[in-house]
Design a protein around this motif. Structure first.
Motif, PDB file in Angstrom:
ATOM      1  N   GLU A  46      -9.554  -9.226 -15.606  1.00 55.70           N
ATOM      2  CA  GLU A  46      -8.486  -9.066 -16.594  1.00 55.70           C
ATOM      3  C   GLU A  46      -7.816 -10.407 -16.881  1.00 55.70           C
ATOM      4  O   GLU A  46      -7.744 -11.282 -16.019  1.00 55.70           O
ATOM      5  CB  GLU A  46      -7.443  -8.078 -16.066  1.00 55.70           C
ATOM      6  CG  GLU A  46      -6.306  -7.795 -17.030  1.00 55.70           C
ATOM      7  CD  GLU A  46      -5.240  -6.885 -16.446  1.00 55.70           C
ATOM      8  OE1 GLU A  46      -4.676  -6.070 -17.191  1.00 55.70           O
ATOM      9  OE2 GLU A  46      -4.979  -6.980 -15.221  1.00 55.70           O
ATOM     10  N   THR A  47      -7.315 -10.569 -18.114  1.00 55.76           N
ATOM     11  CA  THR A  47      -6.485 -11.721 -18.462  1.00 55.76           C
ATOM     12  C   THR A  47      -5.069 -11.232 -18.742  1.00 55.76           C
ATOM     13  O   THR A  47      -4.856 -10.382 -19.613  1.00 55.76           O
ATOM     14  CB  THR A  47      -7.019 -12.457 -19.702  1.00 55.76           C
ATOM     15  OG1 THR A  47      -8.317 -12.977 -19.413  1.00 55.76           O
ATOM     16  CG2 THR A  47      -6.102 -13.623 -20.078  1.00 55.76           C
ATOM     17  N   LEU A  48      -4.119 -11.756 -17.977  1.00 57.51           N
ATOM     18  CA  LEU A  48      -2.704 -11.442 -18.168  1.00 57.51           C
ATOM     19  C   LEU A  48      -2.015 -12.667 -18.745  1.00 57.51           C
ATOM     20  O   LEU A  48      -2.068 -13.751 -18.149  1.00 57.51           O
ATOM     21  CB  LEU A  48      -2.054 -11.054 -16.834  1.00 57.51           C
ATOM     22  CG  LEU A  48      -0.534 -10.823 -16.863  1.00 57.51           C
ATOM     23  CD1 LEU A  48      -0.178  -9.626 -17.739  1.00 57.51           C
ATOM     24  CD2 LEU A  48       0.009 -10.628 -15.448  1.00 57.51           C
ATOM     25  N   GLY A  49      -1.395 -12.507 -19.888  1.00 57.03           N
ATOM     26  CA  GLY A  49      -0.616 -13.579 -20.480  1.00 57.03           C
ATOM     27  C   GLY A  49       0.834 -13.488 -20.033  1.00 57.03           C
ATOM     28  O   GLY A  49       1.472 -12.444 -20.192  1.00 57.03           O
ATOM     29  N   LEU A  50       1.355 -14.566 -19.449  1.00 62.89           N
ATOM     30  CA  LEU A  50       2.751 -14.632 -19.010  1.00 62.89           C
ATOM     31  C   LEU A  50       3.480 -15.577 -19.956  1.00 62.89           C
ATOM     32  O   LEU A  50       3.179 -16.771 -19.996  1.00 62.89           O
ATOM     33  CB  LEU A  50       2.823 -15.134 -17.568  1.00 62.89           C
ATOM     34  CG  LEU A  50       4.202 -15.171 -16.919  1.00 62.89           C
ATOM     35  CD1 LEU A  50       4.759 -13.757 -16.767  1.00 62.89           C
ATOM     36  CD2 LEU A  50       4.143 -15.869 -15.568  1.00 62.89           C
ATOM     37  N   VAL A  51       4.422 -15.034 -20.702  1.00 62.07           N
ATOM     38  CA  VAL A  51       5.004 -15.755 -21.828  1.00 62.07           C
ATOM     39  C   VAL A  51       6.517 -15.864 -21.667  1.00 62.07           C
ATOM     40  O   VAL A  51       7.183 -14.916 -21.242  1.00 62.07           O
ATOM     41  CB  VAL A  51       4.679 -15.042 -23.154  1.00 62.07           C
ATOM     42  CG1 VAL A  51       5.077 -15.910 -24.348  1.00 62.07           C
ATOM     43  CG2 VAL A  51       3.201 -14.690 -23.237  1.00 62.07           C
ATOM     44  N   GLY A  52       7.050 -17.025 -22.023  1.00 67.18           N
ATOM     45  CA  GLY A  52       8.490 -17.216 -22.024  1.00 67.18           C
ATOM     46  C   GLY A  52       8.823 -18.642 -22.407  1.00 67.18           C
ATOM     47  O   GLY A  52       8.003 -19.544 -22.250  1.00 67.18           O
ATOM     48  N   GLU A  53      10.022 -18.845 -22.913  1.00 63.89           N
ATOM     49  CA  GLU A  53      10.435 -20.181 -23.306  1.00 63.89           C
ATOM     50  C   GLU A  53      10.767 -21.021 -22.080  1.00 63.89           C
ATOM     51  O   GLU A  53      10.792 -20.519 -20.948  1.00 63.89           O
ATOM     52  CB  GLU A  53      11.641 -20.102 -24.244  1.00 63.89           C
ATOM     53  CG  GLU A  53      12.860 -19.488 -23.602  1.00 63.89           C
ATOM     54  CD  GLU A  53      13.967 -19.223 -24.597  1.00 63.89           C
ATOM     55  OE1 GLU A  53      13.913 -19.765 -25.712  1.00 63.89           O
ATOM     56  OE2 GLU A  53      14.898 -18.460 -24.260  1.00 63.89           O
TER      57      GLU A  53
END
Length: 263
Positions: free
Chosen positions: A39-46
């Motif tokens: 699986e690919t998990l994208g962890l996003v935030g500024e």
């Protein structure tokens, strides 16, 4: 199937900066996430959302106050020095700027051979063949082995960095802003490469970025971080088309409009 990466109720607090300074607020506030096989998990935030703190905690670079982290079923804090060296071989890391992670004095062959020699492999034709195969898998011909990192373009250098991260056959690849230093056209090439590697090798990937629209092209699921917390998680397509949080809509930059790639 068991998680490749499991983070449960993680709390991290940096030390106070002075003897009489008040106890700082947590940098991470009860973070939980799971990454499954393949699986690919994208962890996003500024910037300032806590992504870098979470990455450093996962990689065992900084201590955390409470909670747990298990990588490939193991808690790295419980391992001996030898066990930790072995466990680290299961994780490959790709940094944001390849020119800061690749020595400009070394040839590409020497860069790729470093982790293999550290594992105990012997120098010779077999090792050279392994390095050439790694390079080919990442889209560069064997004649690049004799080039030095300073002679590479940004996209070529990032391909070498990815090849090095794959050298020990990891099951988990951690990518820290791997496309943010590249031109848009080169970003697309690297994203396509990562998608191909995932399909070919069955890799699990944690893709950390501030750019939600970029990671949405390769992620199965997305988690959005803000102020040390995960505020929204879901399937990539669902979260892109119908984000619940206004912060997520701000990161997308186009509200609820359908991105071209998903049109």
């Amino acid at each position: 199937m068991s998680a490749v990466l499991s983070v449960e109720n993680l709390v991290l607090r940096y030390p106070a900066r002075g003897l009489f300074a008040p106890r700082p607020d947590p940098a991470l506030r009860g973070i939980s996430l799971n990454l499954g096989p393949g699986e690919t998990l994208g962890l996003v935030g500024e910037s300032g959302s806590g992504k870098s703190s979470l990455l450093r905690a996962i990689l065992g670079l900084i201590p955390y106050e409470s909670g747990s982290i298990r990588i490939l079923g193991e808690d790295w804090r419980q391992l001996s020095a030898a066990g930790l060296r072995r466990a680290r071989q299961g994780v490959g890391v790709v940094a944001q700027n390849p020119f800061l992670s690749l020595s400009p004095r070394l040839t590409v062959a020497e860069i790729l051979a470093e982790p293999l020699l550290a594992r105990g492999d012997r120098a010779g034709p077999a090792l050279n063949g392994q390095c050439a195969a790694l390079l080919s898998r990442c889209g560069l011909p064997p004649d690049f082995l004799n080039r030095r990192a300073r002679a590479l373009s940004g996209g070529q250098a990032q391909r070498v960095a990815i090849a090095r991260a794959l050298a020990l056959g990891p099951r988990l690849l951690i990518l820290d802003e791997p496309t943010s230093a590249l031109d848009v056209s080169v970003q697309a090439q690297i994203l396509n490469l990562l998608a191909d590697l995932k399909a070919e090798m069955g890799l699990s990937m944690l893709f950390v970025t501030h750019n939600l629209k970029v990671v949405a092209h390769v992620a199965d699921r997305l988690s959005v971080m803000r102020r040390g917390e995960i505020i929204e998680t879901g399937l990539a397509t669902d979260l892109i088309l119908a984000p619940r949080e206004s912060y997520t809509r701000d990161l997308l930059g186009f509200g609820l409009r359908k991105p071209k790639a998903l049109a």
